[in-house]
Design a protein around this motif. Structure first.
Motif, PDB file in Angstrom:
ATOM      1  N   SER A 548       2.136  24.167   4.367  1.00  0.00           N
ATOM      2  CA  SER A 548       3.381  23.423   4.181  1.00  0.00           C
ATOM      3  C   SER A 548       3.054  21.983   3.845  1.00  0.00           C
ATOM      4  N   SER A 549       3.950  21.353   3.092  1.00  0.00           N
ATOM      5  CA  SER A 549       3.767  19.968   2.692  1.00  0.00           C
ATOM      6  C   SER A 549       4.766  19.086   3.420  1.00  0.00           C
ATOM      7  N   GLN A 550       4.299  17.948   3.931  1.00  0.00           N
ATOM      8  CA  GLN A 550       5.178  17.025   4.642  1.00  0.00           C
ATOM      9  C   GLN A 550       6.125  16.315   3.687  1.00  0.00           C
ATOM     10  N   ARG A 551       5.712  16.140   2.418  1.00  0.00           N
ATOM     11  CA  ARG A 551       6.528  15.411   1.447  1.00  0.00           C
ATOM     12  C   ARG A 551       7.498  16.305   0.698  1.00  0.00           C
ATOM     13  N   GLY A 552       7.509  17.573   0.976  1.00  0.00           N
ATOM     14  CA  GLY A 552       8.424  18.478   0.307  1.00  0.00           C
ATOM     15  C   GLY A 552       8.697  19.681   1.174  1.00  0.00           C
ATOM     16  N   ALA A 553       9.793  20.352   0.887  1.00  0.00           N
ATOM     17  CA  ALA A 553      10.179  21.504   1.701  1.00  0.00           C
ATOM     18  C   ALA A 553       9.458  22.772   1.274  1.00  0.00           C
ATOM     19  N   ASN A 554       8.692  22.707   0.179  1.00  0.00           N
ATOM     20  CA  ASN A 554       8.069  23.915  -0.328  1.00  0.00           C
ATOM     21  C   ASN A 554       6.802  24.245   0.448  1.00  0.00           C
ATOM     22  N   SER A 555       6.497  25.512   0.517  1.00  0.00           N
ATOM     23  CA  SER A 555       5.275  25.997   1.147  1.00  0.00           C
ATOM     24  C   SER A 555       4.730  27.147   0.319  1.00  0.00           C
ATOM     25  N   ARG A 556       3.420  27.277   0.289  1.00  0.00           N
ATOM     26  CA  ARG A 556       2.775  28.317  -0.523  1.00  0.00           C
ATOM     27  C   ARG A 556       1.589  28.883   0.239  1.00  0.00           C
ATOM     28  N   TYR A 557       1.265  30.130  -0.071  1.00  0.00           N
ATOM     29  CA  TYR A 557       0.042  30.671   0.499  1.00  0.00           C
ATOM     30  C   TYR A 557      -1.135  30.168  -0.335  1.00  0.00           C
ATOM     31  N   VAL A 558      -2.235  29.878   0.326  1.00  0.00           N
ATOM     32  CA  VAL A 558      -3.382  29.230  -0.305  1.00  0.00           C
ATOM     33  C   VAL A 558      -4.568  30.179  -0.256  1.00  0.00           C
ATOM     34  N   GLU A 559      -5.241  30.294  -1.400  1.00  0.00           N
ATOM     35  CA  GLU A 559      -6.469  31.085  -1.471  1.00  0.00           C
ATOM     36  C   GLU A 559      -7.656  30.185  -1.157  1.00  0.00           C
ATOM     37  N   VAL A 560      -8.564  30.663  -0.313  1.00  0.00           N
ATOM     38  CA  VAL A 560      -9.713  29.877   0.136  1.00  0.00           C
ATOM     39  C   VAL A 560     -10.982  30.653  -0.186  1.00  0.00           C
ATOM     40  N   PHE A 561     -11.908  30.013  -0.941  1.00  0.00           N
ATOM     41  CA  PHE A 561     -13.162  30.650  -1.326  1.00  0.00           C
ATOM     42  C   PHE A 561     -14.319  29.696  -1.035  1.00  0.00           C
ATOM     43  N   PRO A 562     -15.447  30.206  -0.591  1.00  0.00           N
ATOM     44  CA  PRO A 562     -16.647  29.355  -0.509  1.00  0.00           C
ATOM     45  C   PRO A 562     -17.231  29.156  -1.904  1.00  0.00           C
ATOM     46  N   CYS A 563     -17.825  28.017  -2.147  1.00  0.00           N
ATOM     47  CA  CYS A 563     -18.462  27.748  -3.435  1.00  0.00           C
ATOM     48  C   CYS A 563     -19.613  26.789  -3.197  1.00  0.00           C
ATOM     49  N   SER A 564     -20.387  26.552  -4.242  1.00  0.00           N
ATOM     50  CA  SER A 564     -21.547  25.671  -4.141  1.00  0.00           C
ATOM     51  C   SER A 564     -21.186  24.267  -4.582  1.00  0.00           C
ATOM     52  N   ALA A 565     -22.033  23.310  -4.222  1.00  0.00           N
ATOM     53  CA  ALA A 565     -21.805  21.920  -4.627  1.00  0.00           C
ATOM     54  C   ALA A 565     -21.912  21.771  -6.135  1.00  0.00           C
ATOM     55  N   GLU A 566     -22.771  22.596  -6.756  1.00  0.00           N
ATOM     56  CA  GLU A 566     -22.897  22.515  -8.221  1.00  0.00           C
ATOM     57  C   GLU A 566     -21.603  22.934  -8.904  1.00  0.00           C
ATOM     58  N   GLU A 567     -20.998  24.001  -8.413  1.00  0.00           N
ATOM     59  CA  GLU A 567     -19.730  24.443  -8.997  1.00  0.00           C
ATOM     60  C   GLU A 567     -18.630  23.413  -8.771  1.00  0.00           C
ATOM     61  N   MET A 568     -18.603  22.836  -7.589  1.00  0.00           N
ATOM     62  CA  MET A 568     -17.614  21.810  -7.313  1.00  0.00           C
ATOM     63  C   MET A 568     -17.808  20.604  -8.230  1.00  0.00           C
ATOM     64  N   GLY A 569     -19.044  20.169  -8.396  1.00  0.00           N
ATOM     65  CA  GLY A 569     -19.298  19.037  -9.270  1.00  0.00           C
ATOM     66  C   GLY A 569     -18.928  19.306 -10.699  1.00  0.00           C
ATOM     67  N   LEU A 570     -19.155  20.529 -11.146  1.00  0.00           N
ATOM     68  CA  LEU A 570     -18.817  20.875 -12.526  1.00  0.00           C
ATOM     69  C   LEU A 570     -17.317  20.774 -12.778  1.00  0.00           C
ATOM     70  N   VAL A 571     -16.517  21.341 -11.884  1.00  0.00           N
ATOM     71  CA  VAL A 571     -15.069  21.315 -12.073  1.00  0.00           C
ATOM     72  C   VAL A 571     -14.528  19.897 -11.956  1.00  0.00           C
ATOM     73  N   LEU A 572     -15.026  19.132 -10.981  1.00  0.00           N
ATOM     74  CA  LEU A 572     -14.545  17.769 -10.821  1.00  0.00           C
ATOM     75  C   LEU A 572     -14.918  16.880 -11.999  1.00  0.00           C
ATOM     76  N   MET A 573     -15.944  17.239 -12.735  1.00  0.00           N
ATOM     77  CA  MET A 573     -16.308  16.477 -13.920  1.00  0.00           C
ATOM     78  C   MET A 573     -15.610  16.973 -15.171  1.00  0.00           C
ATOM     79  N   GLY A 574     -14.606  17.849 -15.004  1.00  0.00           N
ATOM     80  CA  GLY A 574     -13.817  18.281 -16.150  1.00  0.00           C
ATOM     81  C   GLY A 574     -14.308  19.544 -16.792  1.00  0.00           C
TER      82      GLY A 574
END
Length: 750
Positions: A548-574
């Protein structure tokens, strides 16, 4: 071509706004109808009729309305417009019905025939006044307003004129040598103000002159036959367009500012009175495959396109719509297609299209049919038209499903029943349903079959340098979490609340929000955990839990996956994780390019202006080959998708990779200290992980900089005056560009 009609109705309108060639361009309401019946066979004129329409006065009280009625009637009696029969209507709809009734009675009393057609001076009275106002008020107009004769075009058959807009009734009367009493404001030699409001007398005189012109054309020596009727399309027809089809540039417009839920029928209603080509309304989609509020509309002719441009900033509901010229190439990019499967799917006429989004990848035709079948106790029917043939799954070029599908329904009632199943569950996923169009089907298929909907990493800044693969090596340590499907209003506090007991396992500054190309939250987030075990444990406990979000009334189910730092860095760099990259825990789930490099976009990442580290002369001496090119500031290309046109980029003072674990403001480039033996530069990387293995990790982190291990130095924090924290590494990039045939600096990661 049609047979000669029995009666012509010379027809003229006036609004409370502009007149002349600007009639109807300001959305003002109709206030006057004037017409005269012409007996074509006997060449006789009937009486001049006039209907005056009161503007909408809903804000006034009934007492004020009654007073204005008395004043209006007294003004009519005093002035006298010259019409033989004057009536008053309380509304636009009443005026149209009264006109149709009086015209029918007059034709029946004449007894010389039954076929009747309107005749107007130009196109504006029917196309820009009657039909647009009727569409905005949801009023059905009588059938007689769907065909008419344009007196200017009929006159042009005998008196060629280069421009129809230059013609008016007085020029036509002079060409026919007809004596006409010309009022001062309608004198062709005088300057006419198109924004002036016509008086009732002028409108009546216009109709009288037009009636005389019609009689002159019917008589010798012209003996004109009125057979070429102008037609007004009653409804918009869906259709397909091939990319090989030729589309005239002078028949296409771009409409901007449409409500996101608008359909092609809404666009056709906005342009009511103008003939849109079959399948000529194409809604545009943004990079994420959603409607962006723009549409390309193709008309039957340039004349109708020009009339559409006059509706610039007219209103659709509470929004004004901007209308601009566009090209045929623009239209084909959106609406054109080459797939035979799509052409067959869209070949059925009078079908309503519904788009399904969020389907399970293993969904079948039978499951879709069962989804729209009535359940127990439900009376609403929404059968899919054609059964299996009425379902079109959208797939990637390699055949993998995208989670989208289009479904056909036979009528509007079935489609509305189907849309009421919005966000119902199919399998384990809720399905989003939207009313769609043929052009949207083509556009979605074209995008999925040719290129990804979301742009991946930007092009290299220096194209002459070789590129290095950005994909992370498989099998890395999966000590990070990827959260997908966050509410768009979610903050870091909401994420920490969602993680609960696992908050204590987050590394300092380890929460990284992913933004899209517009700088808005994309619904994704990466979190650095203290260990791979805690990351896997968190993904197993929190996967598909509701946030749930404090700034809005909407709520959603969230998917959670483990990943590596390399994959995270790649996505954050576009970048974009490969669609075919296999992970055991995700069952071949695909990553998605989600954001531009966070160090340059969005604007919320601010950098102070930094001066060049060294002068151009020193750079040329240190790096004789390409030093000046890299060390001098260069303006970026204005059309680049990620970098603003005004940005100045100095390659010698900032390094933008990796984003995690260092923040965009914690990376810097420094000149080489005199203590080092070789010349070059130093790159400071604060906030490194505590379990760093030293130079080996640094080599992996800057794999784009092809440098041998001996050219890197790892200095402890005590050497640079830090009291605590992780290792602050100083990495020497010594002489990377000094060797002509050797090493180089790869800028594809900048």
């Amino acid at each position: 071509m049609t047979a000669q009609v029995d009666y012509l109705v010379v027809f003229f309108t006036a609004t409370s706004g502009a007149s002349g060639e600007l009639l109807g361009s300001d959305e003002k309401e109709l206030v006057q109808l004037v017409w005269q019946l012409v007996d074509v066979k006997n060449k006789q004129l009937g009486k001049v009729n006039e209907i005056l329409i009161k503007p909408d006065l809903s804000e006034l009280t009934e007492k004020k309305e009654e007073e204005e009625d008395v004043v209006e009637e007294s003004v009519e009696e005093e002035n006298g417009s010259g019409a033989d029969n004057v009536s008053t209507a309380s509304s636009f709809e009443t005026a149209l019905n009264l006109f149709h009734l009086e015209l029918s009675n007059e034709v029946n009393s004449a007894g010389a025939g039954t076929s009747v057609c309107l005749c107007t001076d130009g196109q504006l009275h029917i196309r820009q006044v009657i039909h647009p106002e009727a569409a905005s008020k949801n009023i059905l107009v009588p059938d007689c307003f769907y065909s008419f004769f344009d007196l200017r075009k009929e006159f042009k058959m005998h008196f060629p004129s280069p421009d129809l807009k230059a013609l008016n009734v007085h020029i036509m009367a002079e060409s026919l040598s007809m004596p006409v009493d010309v009022p001062p404001m309608w004198d062709p030699s005088s300057t006419l103000d198109p924004s002036a409001i016509l008086t009732a007398e002028i409108a009546v005189q216009q109709v009288q002159i037009m009636g005389s012109i019609v009689l002159a054309l019917l008589s010798e020596p012209y003996s004109h036959t009125f057979t070429n009727q102008e037609r007004v399309s009653e409804k918009f027809e869906n259709g397909t367009c091939s990319k090989m089809e030729k589309v005239c540039d002078n028949s296409v417009i771009r409409a901007r500012g449409l409500p996101w839920q608008s359909s092609d029928q809404d666009i056709a209603r906005f342009f009511r009175g103008l003939n849109i080509a079959k399948g000529g309304a194409a809604l545009c989609l943004n990079a994420q495959g959603r409607r962006n509020g723009e549409a390309l509309v193709r008309f039957d002719s340039e004349e109708h396109r020009d009339l559409a441009l006059q509706r610039h900033k007219h209103h659709m509901g509470n929004r004004y719509i901007e209308v601009y010229k566009a090209s045929g190439e623009d239209f084909l990019k959106i609406a054109g297609g080459t797939s035979n499967e799509v052409a067959t799917f869209l070949s059925r006429e009078d079908q309503i299209i519904v788009r399904m989004r969020g389907l399970p990848f293993i969904a079948t035709h039978e499951q879709v049919l069962a989804f729209f079948s009535p359940g127990d106790g439900l009376k609403e029917l929404c059968p899919v038209s054609g059964g299996v043939d009425g379902i079109l799954f959208v797939r990637y070029p390699d055949g993998r499903p995208t989670g989208d599908a289009f479904v056909l329904f036979a009528c509007e009632e079935h489609a509305q029943s189907a849309l009421r199943k919005h966000k119902e569950i199919l399998g384990r996923r809720y399905i989003e349903l939207f009313k769609s169009t043929a052009a949207e089907v083509q556009q979605v298929l074209n995008r999925y079959s040719s290129a990804p909907l979301i742009a991946v990493a930007p092009a290299p800044l220096v194209s002459m340098l070789p590129t290095v693969s950005l994909l992370p090596p498989p099998g890395g340590l999966r000590d990070c979490l990827r959260l997908r499907g966050l509410p768009y209003t979610a903050s870091i506090e909401d994420i920490l609340t969602f993680l609960g007991e696992f908050t204590q396992d987050i590394r300092p500054h380890g929460v990284h929000m992913v933004l899209n190309q517009q700088g808005r939250p994309s619904g994704d987030c990466f979190i650095q955990m203290t260990s791979a075990e805690r990351a896997i444990h968190a993904s197993q406990r929190l996967h598909k839990h509701v946030m749930s979000s404090q700034r809005g009334a909407n709520s959603r189910y969230v998917e959670v996956f483990p990943c590596s730092a390399e994959e995270m860095g790649l996505v954050l760099m576009g970048g974009s994780l490969s669609h075919t990259h296999t992970h055991t825990h995700t069952r071949n789930r695909s990553g998605t390019g989600l954001s531009p490099p966070p160090c340059l976009s969005p604007p919320s990442y601010s950098f102070g202006h930094a001066q060049p580290v060294m002068s151009s002369e020193a750079a040329a001496a240190l790096y004789p080959q390409i030093g000046q090119m890299l060390l001098a500031p260069r303006p970026l290309h204005p059309g680049h998708a990620y970098y603003p046109a005004s940005a100045q980029l100095y390659m010698n003072y900032a390094a933008y990779y990796p984003s995690p674990p260092g923040s965009p403001t914690a990376l810097g480039f420094y000149p080489t200290p005199s203590s080092l033996s070789s010349q070059g530069g130093l790159m400071r990387m604060p906030a490194l992980t505590y379990n760093s293995n030293g130079v080996k990790d640094l080599i992996n982190a800057v794999q784009g900089y092809q440098s041998p291990a001996e050219s890197m130095s790892l200095l402890s924090s005590s050497l640079i005056g830090q009291s605590s924290g992780g290792e602050a590494s100083l990495m020497s990039l010594s002489g990377l560009m000094a060797k002509p045939g050797g090493q180089y600096l790869d800028l594809t990661l900048l």
